[in-house]
Design a protein around this motif. Structure first.
Motif, PDB file in Angstrom:
ATOM      1  N   THR A   1      16.031  23.968   4.771  1.00  0.00           N
ATOM      2  CA  THR A   1      17.211  23.143   5.049  1.00  0.00           C
ATOM      3  C   THR A   1      17.106  21.758   4.419  1.00  0.00           C
ATOM      4  OG1 THR A   1      16.274  22.192   7.059  1.00  0.00           O
ATOM      5  CG2 THR A   1      17.499  24.265   7.302  1.00  0.00           C
ATOM      6  N   TYR A   2      15.931  21.371   3.963  1.00  0.00           N
ATOM      7  CA  TYR A   2      15.653  20.012   3.461  1.00  0.00           C
ATOM      8  C   TYR A   2      15.774  18.963   4.570  1.00  0.00           C
ATOM      9  CZ  TYR A   2      14.831  20.846  -1.500  1.00  0.00           C
ATOM     10  OH  TYR A   2      14.281  21.222  -2.696  1.00  0.00           O
ATOM     11  N   ASP A   3      15.718  19.407   5.835  1.00  0.00           N
ATOM     12  CA  ASP A   3      15.719  18.414   6.917  1.00  0.00           C
ATOM     13  C   ASP A   3      14.406  17.625   6.836  1.00  0.00           C
ATOM     14  OD1 ASP A   3      16.912  17.167   9.172  1.00  0.00           O
ATOM     15  OD2 ASP A   3      15.559  18.276  10.493  1.00  0.00           O
ATOM     16  N   SER A   4      14.459  16.349   7.211  1.00  0.00           N
ATOM     17  CA  SER A   4      13.275  15.467   7.213  1.00  0.00           C
ATOM     18  C   SER A   4      12.585  15.429   5.848  1.00  0.00           C
ATOM     19  CB  SER A   4      12.256  15.904   8.279  1.00  0.00           C
ATOM     20  OG  SER A   4      12.854  15.887   9.554  1.00  0.00           O
ATOM     21  N   ASP A   5      13.397  15.324   4.807  1.00  0.00           N
ATOM     22  CA  ASP A   5      12.866  15.331   3.444  1.00  0.00           C
ATOM     23  C   ASP A   5      12.389  13.921   3.063  1.00  0.00           C
ATOM     24  OD1 ASP A   5      12.209  16.027   0.886  1.00  0.00           O
ATOM     25  OD2 ASP A   5      14.282  16.161   0.161  1.00  0.00           O
ATOM     26  N   LEU A   6      11.239  13.550   3.583  1.00  0.00           N
ATOM     27  CA  LEU A   6      10.645  12.278   3.154  1.00  0.00           C
ATOM     28  C   LEU A   6       9.126  12.349   3.248  1.00  0.00           C
ATOM     29  CD1 LEU A   6      11.223   9.284   5.618  1.00  0.00           C
ATOM     30  CD2 LEU A   6      11.187  11.649   6.314  1.00  0.00           C
TER      31      LEU A   6
ATOM     32  N   VAL B   1      16.989   7.134   6.349  1.00  0.00           N
ATOM     33  CA  VAL B   1      15.710   6.452   6.582  1.00  0.00           C
ATOM     34  C   VAL B   1      15.596   5.896   8.009  1.00  0.00           C
ATOM     35  CG1 VAL B   1      14.271   4.501   5.862  1.00  0.00           C
ATOM     36  CG2 VAL B   1      15.386   5.935   4.148  1.00  0.00           C
ATOM     37  N   ALA B   2      16.697   5.362   8.547  1.00  0.00           N
ATOM     38  CA  ALA B   2      16.630   4.713   9.870  1.00  0.00           C
ATOM     39  C   ALA B   2      16.106   5.681  10.932  1.00  0.00           C
ATOM     40  CB  ALA B   2      17.998   4.176  10.270  1.00  0.00           C
TER      41      ALA B   2
ATOM     42  N   TRP C   1       0.805  -1.229   0.000  1.00  0.00           N
ATOM     43  CA  TRP C   1       0.000   0.000   0.000  1.00  0.00           C
ATOM     44  C   TRP C   1       0.836   1.276   0.000  1.00  0.00           C
ATOM     45  CZ3 TRP C   1      -5.153   0.657  -0.572  1.00  0.00           C
ATOM     46  CH2 TRP C   1      -6.009  -0.445  -0.343  1.00  0.00           C
ATOM     47  N   TRP C   2       2.153   1.169   0.232  1.00  0.00           N
ATOM     48  CA  TRP C   2       2.931   2.387   0.514  1.00  0.00           C
ATOM     49  C   TRP C   2       4.176   2.543  -0.365  1.00  0.00           C
ATOM     50  CZ3 TRP C   2       1.060   6.139   3.518  1.00  0.00           C
ATOM     51  CH2 TRP C   2       0.111   5.817   4.506  1.00  0.00           C
ATOM     52  N   VAL C   3       4.384   3.780  -0.793  1.00  0.00           N
ATOM     53  CA  VAL C   3       5.603   4.154  -1.515  1.00  0.00           C
ATOM     54  C   VAL C   3       6.305   5.233  -0.696  1.00  0.00           C
ATOM     55  CG1 VAL C   3       6.383   5.447  -3.551  1.00  0.00           C
ATOM     56  CG2 VAL C   3       4.844   3.497  -3.837  1.00  0.00           C
ATOM     57  N   LEU C   4       7.616   5.119  -0.595  1.00  0.00           N
ATOM     58  CA  LEU C   4       8.426   6.117   0.121  1.00  0.00           C
ATOM     59  C   LEU C   4       9.066   7.043  -0.907  1.00  0.00           C
ATOM     60  CD1 LEU C   4       9.780   7.081   2.773  1.00  0.00           C
ATOM     61  CD2 LEU C   4      11.516   5.312   2.422  1.00  0.00           C
ATOM     62  N   SER C   5       9.054   8.343  -0.633  1.00  0.00           N
ATOM     63  CA  SER C   5       9.671   9.296  -1.559  1.00  0.00           C
ATOM     64  C   SER C   5      10.176  10.501  -0.753  1.00  0.00           C
ATOM     65  CB  SER C   5       8.650   9.705  -2.627  1.00  0.00           C
ATOM     66  OG  SER C   5       9.258  10.532  -3.600  1.00  0.00           O
ATOM     67  N   ALA C   6      10.478  11.595  -1.432  1.00  0.00           N
ATOM     68  CA  ALA C   6      11.000  12.793  -0.755  1.00  0.00           C
ATOM     69  C   ALA C   6       9.891  13.836  -0.646  1.00  0.00           C
ATOM     70  CB  ALA C   6      12.175  13.362  -1.548  1.00  0.00           C
TER      71      ALA C   6
ATOM     72  N   SER D   1       3.623  13.961   4.060  1.00  0.00           N
ATOM     73  CA  SER D   1       4.989  14.487   4.176  1.00  0.00           C
ATOM     74  C   SER D   1       5.363  14.560   5.644  1.00  0.00           C
ATOM     75  CB  SER D   1       5.072  15.879   3.554  1.00  0.00           C
ATOM     76  OG  SER D   1       4.937  15.777   2.154  1.00  0.00           O
ATOM     77  N   HIS D   2       6.655  14.432   5.935  1.00  0.00           N
ATOM     78  CA  HIS D   2       7.056  14.481   7.346  1.00  0.00           C
ATOM     79  C   HIS D   2       6.721  15.861   7.923  1.00  0.00           C
ATOM     80  CE1 HIS D   2       9.362  14.302  11.005  1.00  0.00           C
ATOM     81  NE2 HIS D   2       9.324  12.996  10.859  1.00  0.00           N
TER      82      HIS D   2
END
Ligand code: 4AZ
Length: 322
Positions: free
Chosen positions: A120-125, A258-259, A72-77, A112-113
């Motif tokens: 800063t693009y911090d937590s870009d997922l 990711v971790a 059901w899930w896709v990970l991206s930025a 989005s996170h």
């Protein structure tokens, strides 16, 4: 074979996860592997080589990469979705050539996170919930997710690759119609900070000091995937996020680590009603199939199987050395 497919479809229906586990490439790693010929400075990927890598498209145009972590899930930025709504995104999976074959899905929700920073693009997922689950087989697969940050040690990875349909030169207008890959090495965080600056602890760098092989525009959102010893499963260590140009000397690519987001991903997926891991049985949870299911089949969300062995060996060696 037919019975196995039937079982898999039943499992998928019941739990939304695949029976085949994560991180393996059944259509690529045959018992007698043909040598893989070995983005910027890379080479074309072969069909089935990265069965979890997907293209995100809007009006038929590729704009970012992603990875299948669960049916059901896709990970991206997160930065891929600045000006885009879920209903405008299509996920193209199970194909190395844009616009040809594979399976497509619409996106129901983009998560989005909450700490993602545009400056800063911090937590870009971001997590994309699909309109319907992806089917097992058909050239598709799940990538494994690394465990909690405390368990992660960059030294454990033997081989890492980034893959995507992005540009093969910085500033180019069009990306590649064929999925491409580049072998990269994880770069020590402090060294990367020295070279690039502006890193947060949630970023991991990968590339080569001399440059040459790297992710580039259009590869964003795609996975940095690593394998511990050969033959072990592939884990997604990073999400392509940003960089200072592409393939330049002492300018490795920057990836979201990711971790560090394992707990958030679990929470966000469960909150959306499609948990990544089988949920614990409730007192009234009669007949809840996941209770009897090994965590290994939980859609790619399992800890690295080599880690306990490494820890035990490390402890024994430590004791022996005094
Ligand atoms: C981008 O603009 C981009 N060299 C992605 C990755 C890298 C640079 C730029 C890494 O999407």
């Amino acid at each position: 074979m037919a019975a196995w497919r039937l079982l898999e479809l039943l499992l998928l229906g019941a739990t939304g996860v695949w029976a085949t586990g994560c991180g393996f490439r059944p259509e690529y790693d045959s018992p007698s592997p043909s040598p893989a010929p070995r983005i910027i400075g890379g080479q074309k990927s072969r069909p089935g080589e990265w069965p979890w890598v997907v293209s995100l498209q809007t009006q038929g145009h590729h704009f970012c990469g992603g990875s299948v972590i669960h049916s059901w899930w896709v990970l991206s930025a997160a930065h891929c979705f600045h000006d885009i709504r879920p209903q405008d995104v299509t996920v193209a999976a199970g194909s190395v050539t844009l616009g040809m074959g594979g399976v497509t899905r619409r996106v129901r929700r983009i998560v989005s996170h909450p700490s993602y920073s545009r400056s800063t693009y911090d937590s870009d997922l971001a997590l994309l919930l699909l309109s319907r689950p992806l089917p097992p087989g058909r050239g598709l697969g799940l990538v494994c997710l690394p465990g909690e940050p405390a368990e992660e040690d960059d030294g454990q990875w033997g081989s890492c690759y980034v893959a995507g349909w992005g540009t093969t030169e910085y500033g180019q207008e069009r990306g590649s119609g064929a999925l491409r890959e580049a072998g990269v090495r994880i770069v020590d965080w402090l060294r990367c900070m020295w070279w690039i600056g502006a890193l947060t602890q949630n970023m991991v760098c990968a590339g080569h000091e001399e440059g040459g092989r790297d992710a580039c525009q259009g590869d964003s959102g795609g996975p940095l995937q690593c394998q511990a010893p050969q033959g072990s499963p592939w884990y997604q260590v990073g999400v392509v996020s940003w960089g200072r140009g592409c393939g330049r000397r002492q300018r490795p690519g920057v990836y979201t680590r990711v971790a560090n987001y394992r707990a958030w991903m679990d929470e966000a997926a469960a909150a959306a009603g499609r948990p990544l891991r089988p949920q614990k049985a409730t007192p009234t949870g009669l007949g809840s199939a996941p209770q009897k299911t090994e965590p290994e089949v939980a859609g790619g969300a399992r800890p690295c199987p080599w880690r306990p062995l490494g820890l035990a060996l490390g402890l024994a060696l430590g004791r022996w050395l005094g």
